[in-house]
Motif scaffolding. Structure first.
Motif, PDB file in Angstrom:
ATOM      1  N   ASN A 397     -11.504  -5.528 -15.446  1.00  0.00           N
ATOM      2  CA  ASN A 397     -11.092  -6.919 -15.648  1.00  0.00           C
ATOM      3  C   ASN A 397      -9.640  -7.133 -15.252  1.00  0.00           C
ATOM      4  OD1 ASN A 397     -11.477  -9.599 -16.486  1.00  0.00           O
ATOM      5  ND2 ASN A 397     -10.610  -9.155 -18.505  1.00  0.00           N
ATOM      6  N   VAL A 398      -8.783  -6.158 -15.534  1.00  0.00           N
ATOM      7  CA  VAL A 398      -7.377  -6.270 -15.141  1.00  0.00           C
ATOM      8  C   VAL A 398      -7.259  -6.359 -13.622  1.00  0.00           C
ATOM      9  CG1 VAL A 398      -5.178  -5.026 -15.044  1.00  0.00           C
ATOM     10  CG2 VAL A 398      -6.436  -5.166 -17.196  1.00  0.00           C
ATOM     11  N   THR A 399      -8.061  -5.555 -12.922  1.00  0.00           N
ATOM     12  CA  THR A 399      -8.031  -5.583 -11.454  1.00  0.00           C
ATOM     13  C   THR A 399      -8.447  -6.957 -10.919  1.00  0.00           C
ATOM     14  OG1 THR A 399      -8.569  -3.218 -11.391  1.00  0.00           O
ATOM     15  CG2 THR A 399      -8.928  -4.481  -9.384  1.00  0.00           C
ATOM     16  N   LEU A 400      -9.512  -7.500 -11.510  1.00  0.00           N
ATOM     17  CA  LEU A 400      -9.971  -8.824 -11.079  1.00  0.00           C
ATOM     18  C   LEU A 400      -8.952  -9.906 -11.418  1.00  0.00           C
ATOM     19  CD1 LEU A 400     -13.737  -8.636 -12.147  1.00  0.00           C
ATOM     20  CD2 LEU A 400     -12.798  -8.477  -9.829  1.00  0.00           C
ATOM     21  N   GLN A 402      -5.755  -9.569 -11.731  1.00  0.00           N
ATOM     22  CA  GLN A 402      -4.598  -9.430 -10.848  1.00  0.00           C
ATOM     23  C   GLN A 402      -4.875 -10.065  -9.490  1.00  0.00           C
ATOM     24  OE1 GLN A 402      -1.472  -7.782 -11.721  1.00  0.00           O
ATOM     25  NE2 GLN A 402      -0.964  -9.031  -9.924  1.00  0.00           N
ATOM     26  N   ARG A 403      -6.069  -9.828  -8.985  1.00  0.00           N
ATOM     27  CA  ARG A 403      -6.437 -10.430  -7.691  1.00  0.00           C
ATOM     28  C   ARG A 403      -6.477 -11.946  -7.802  1.00  0.00           C
ATOM     29  NH1 ARG A 403     -11.841  -7.720  -5.709  1.00  0.00           N
ATOM     30  NH2 ARG A 403     -11.521  -9.325  -4.082  1.00  0.00           N
ATOM     31  N   ALA A 404      -7.024 -12.431  -8.935  1.00  0.00           N
ATOM     32  CA  ALA A 404      -7.088 -13.888  -9.119  1.00  0.00           C
ATOM     33  C   ALA A 404      -5.695 -14.486  -9.219  1.00  0.00           C
ATOM     34  CB  ALA A 404      -7.894 -14.215 -10.380  1.00  0.00           C
ATOM     35  N   TYR A 405      -4.804 -13.807  -9.905  1.00  0.00           N
ATOM     36  CA  TYR A 405      -3.436 -14.326 -10.038  1.00  0.00           C
ATOM     37  C   TYR A 405      -2.726 -14.319  -8.687  1.00  0.00           C
ATOM     38  CZ  TYR A 405       1.529 -14.488 -11.123  1.00  0.00           C
ATOM     39  OH  TYR A 405       2.854 -14.818 -11.131  1.00  0.00           O
ATOM     40  N   ASP A 406      -2.867 -13.225  -7.942  1.00  0.00           N
ATOM     41  CA  ASP A 406      -2.207 -13.147  -6.627  1.00  0.00           C
ATOM     42  C   ASP A 406      -2.699 -14.261  -5.710  1.00  0.00           C
ATOM     43  OD1 ASP A 406      -0.850 -10.940  -7.516  1.00  0.00           O
ATOM     44  OD2 ASP A 406      -2.233  -9.489  -6.599  1.00  0.00           O
ATOM     45  N   ALA A 407      -4.011 -14.512  -5.733  1.00  0.00           N
ATOM     46  CA  ALA A 407      -4.555 -15.576  -4.876  1.00  0.00           C
ATOM     47  C   ALA A 407      -4.061 -16.952  -5.331  1.00  0.00           C
ATOM     48  CB  ALA A 407      -6.084 -15.535  -4.906  1.00  0.00           C
ATOM     49  N   THR A 408      -4.006 -17.161  -6.649  1.00  0.00           N
ATOM     50  CA  THR A 408      -3.531 -18.446  -7.173  1.00  0.00           C
ATOM     51  C   THR A 408      -2.057 -18.638  -6.857  1.00  0.00           C
ATOM     52  OG1 THR A 408      -5.119 -18.267  -8.980  1.00  0.00           O
ATOM     53  CG2 THR A 408      -3.378 -19.892  -9.234  1.00  0.00           C
ATOM     54  N   ARG A 423      -0.339 -21.021 -14.224  1.00  0.00           N
ATOM     55  CA  ARG A 423      -0.053 -20.537 -15.577  1.00  0.00           C
ATOM     56  C   ARG A 423      -1.318 -20.013 -16.246  1.00  0.00           C
ATOM     57  NH1 ARG A 423       3.054 -25.123 -18.767  1.00  0.00           N
ATOM     58  NH2 ARG A 423       2.749 -23.564 -20.403  1.00  0.00           N
ATOM     59  N   ASP A 424      -2.451 -20.679 -16.013  1.00  0.00           N
ATOM     60  CA  ASP A 424      -3.717 -20.205 -16.573  1.00  0.00           C
ATOM     61  C   ASP A 424      -4.077 -18.834 -16.008  1.00  0.00           C
ATOM     62  OD1 ASP A 424      -3.946 -22.468 -18.084  1.00  0.00           O
ATOM     63  OD2 ASP A 424      -5.295 -23.514 -16.692  1.00  0.00           O
ATOM     64  N   ALA A 425      -3.876 -18.656 -14.713  1.00  0.00           N
ATOM     65  CA  ALA A 425      -4.183 -17.365 -14.091  1.00  0.00           C
ATOM     66  C   ALA A 425      -3.266 -16.267 -14.628  1.00  0.00           C
ATOM     67  CB  ALA A 425      -4.053 -17.472 -12.572  1.00  0.00           C
ATOM     68  N   GLU A 426      -2.003 -16.625 -14.820  1.00  0.00           N
ATOM     69  CA  GLU A 426      -1.056 -15.641 -15.354  1.00  0.00           C
ATOM     70  C   GLU A 426      -1.400 -15.286 -16.799  1.00  0.00           C
ATOM     71  OE1 GLU A 426       3.705 -15.044 -15.014  1.00  0.00           O
ATOM     72  OE2 GLU A 426       3.033 -16.975 -15.818  1.00  0.00           O
ATOM     73  N   GLU A 427      -1.782 -16.266 -17.585  1.00  0.00           N
ATOM     74  CA  GLU A 427      -2.160 -16.012 -18.981  1.00  0.00           C
ATOM     75  C   GLU A 427      -3.404 -15.125 -19.051  1.00  0.00           C
ATOM     76  OE1 GLU A 427      -3.213 -18.467 -23.103  1.00  0.00           O
ATOM     77  OE2 GLU A 427      -2.668 -19.537 -21.261  1.00  0.00           O
ATOM     78  N   SER A 428      -4.349 -15.365 -18.156  1.00  0.00           N
ATOM     79  CA  SER A 428      -5.557 -14.530 -18.126  1.00  0.00           C
ATOM     80  C   SER A 428      -5.220 -13.092 -17.762  1.00  0.00           C
ATOM     81  CB  SER A 428      -6.557 -15.103 -17.112  1.00  0.00           C
ATOM     82  OG  SER A 428      -6.974 -16.402 -17.489  1.00  0.00           O
TER      83      SER A 428
END
Length: 460
Positions: A397-400, A402-408, A423-428
């Motif tokens: 989940n951390v890997t996913l 991180q990828r979601a945050y980088d893309a956002t 901010r939502d992506a970073e909080e996740s």
């Protein structure tokens, strides 16, 4: 969540140590920073923890009692000297003055010098069991001492990992604050270039300012927790600690039945109860033997009295002259048997019944401990298995996240995503990281509890 976990650990450990701890005075406000890892923290606590030092004294007392338990066979010897004055004029005094009866009698003739030497020795077969009970109490003392050592080590280790968890949480919050600052700087540049409206700039500034108090509060909380940890280790007040280590568990394969069969009897609580039962049984045997067998009492007394013509105050002149001393003494051997103690309603027999009842209670407690041990072992194994599965899942989940945050973040920089989405992506991502750390801590804590319950280093 992290603060509550660490605060609970610190509070529980502090309760066991603050009762006997005394704050050490320090003339300086702060000492130099000390880097310390887990092994060094445990070693320092073992050498400086005040509770353990108190337990060392208790064990020393039990060791001395066991070593000299044979002193029940020492005779009781006493020596005394007496100067006694008679209010009447004795015939012996008249004889010493030549038989002349006068109205005036020297004061010294009213006095007599008497010495007394007495020795007594009581012998009973019950003494043998009393000596064995003292030695068994010492063995129990060693078990209690060992339990105190292990409890202290367990508390220190949990505190150490709890502080590492708090420290990692602070790192994540600081990283979040730095990201907020960079976004604010970027927004200021973009606003000056006319690329974004003032509202977007204000949003980044508000986000940064709102994040700062949380980070400062977490940093202060960590400093206070480290100060408490240093105090519990026995370090001087003001010592700054820098922790060295990571929250990385050592995974083991466990089976409840195998653990109980192989290590169940290693439990120090069970061993301590067994020792207490043995001591009570020895005391009961000593009481029964004292009841049903006679005791032998040897007494000897010697009482020399001065009868010289120089008077009682000059008894020292007669030392070495047997003619001026009157010797009286006696030797007795007594075989005594207390018949009253044999009666079933006597206090002696009631005491024996109380000992039997206490033995039965301890045996019931031991059965309860064994059943509770099975529950605790099963609970710990379930926690280990669940934490291991959660660690694997949260790692992915951390890997996913991180990828979601980088893309956002890339989309935000290109102006295609709102700040709220970033901010939502970073909080996740932060929740995923903290969740992973929490599960690792749960695994480490459950494994330490299991090792403490079974008194076996399973991770080794």
């Amino acid at each position: 969540m992290i603060r509550k976990v660490c605060a609970a650990i610190l509070f529980s450990a502090a309760l066991g140590n603050l009762a006997t701890a005394q704050v050490q005075s320090d003339s300086t406000t702060d000492l130099e920073t000390v880097s310390i890892n887990l092994e060094q923290a445990v070693e320092y606590a073992m050498a400086n923890n005040r509770t353990l030092k108190s337990n060392d004294i208790d064990l020393e007392m039990k060791a001395r009692a066991a070593k000299y338990s044979w002193n029940v066979f020492l005779p009781s010897v006493s020596v005394s000297g007496t100067m006694s004055r008679s209010t009447e004029y004795s015939p012996s005094s008249a004889a010493m003055s030549g038989g002349l009866k006068t109205d005036f009698v020297d004061e010294e003739e009213h006095w007599a010098a008497v010495g007394t030497v007495s020795a007594s020795l009581n012998l009973s077969l019950a003494y043998i069991w009393q000596i064995r009970a003292k030695k068994a109490e010492y063995e129990n003392g060693k078990i209690s001492w060992e339990q105190s050592q292990k409890d202290t080590i367990l508390n220190i280790k949990k505190l150490f990992y709890g502080l590492l968890l708090q420290q990692e949480n602070l790192k994540i919050q600081k990283a979040t604050l730095e990201n907020a600052r960079q976004r604010m700087v970027q927004a200021q540049t973009s606003y000056k270039a006319g690329a974004i409206p003032e509202l977007s700039l204000l949003q980044t500034q508000v986000n940064y300012q709102n994040t700062k108090p949380d980070v400062e509060s977490a940093e202060q909380s960590l400093i206070q927790s480290l100060d408490t940890f240093a105090f519990l280790l026995g370090m001087p007040v003001g010592t700054r600690i820098k922790l060295e280590g990571t929250i990385e568990p050592k995974y083991i394969d466990t089976d409840v039945a195998t653990l109980i069969d192989n290590y169940g009897e290693n439990d120090l609580d069970i061993r301590a109860l067994k020792g207490q039962v043995d001591v009570l049984k020895m005391n009961l045997s000593a009481l029964d033997i004292a009841t049903w067998t006679p005791a032998l009492s040897l007494n000897y007394g010697w009482q020399p009295a001065y009868i010289g013509s120089d008077g009682a105050f000059h008894f020292y002149k007669g030392i070495g002259n047997d003619d001026e001393w009157y010797d009286s003494g006696s030797l007795s051997l007594t075989l005594a048997w207390n018949v009253t103690n044999m009666l079933p309603w006597s206090s002696n027999r009631q005491q024996a019944k109380d000992l039997k009842a206490n033995i039965a209670k301890l045996e019931l407690t031991m059965e309860t401990l064994r059943e509770n041990q099975k529950v605790e072992v099963r609970k710990a194994v379930d926690t280990l298995n669940q934490a291991k599965a959660q660690i694997d899942a949260m790692g992915r989940n951390v890997t996913l996240a991180q990828r979601a945050y980088d893309a956002t973040y890339r989309s935000y920089r290109n102006g295609m995503t709102e700040l709220l989405d970033l901010r939502d992506a970073e909080e996740s991502l932060n929740k995923a990281k903290l969740g992973l750390l929490n599960q690792k801590y749960s695994y480490i804590s459950a494994l330490m509890d299991l090792e403490n319950t079974l008194n076996t280093p399973l991770s080794e």
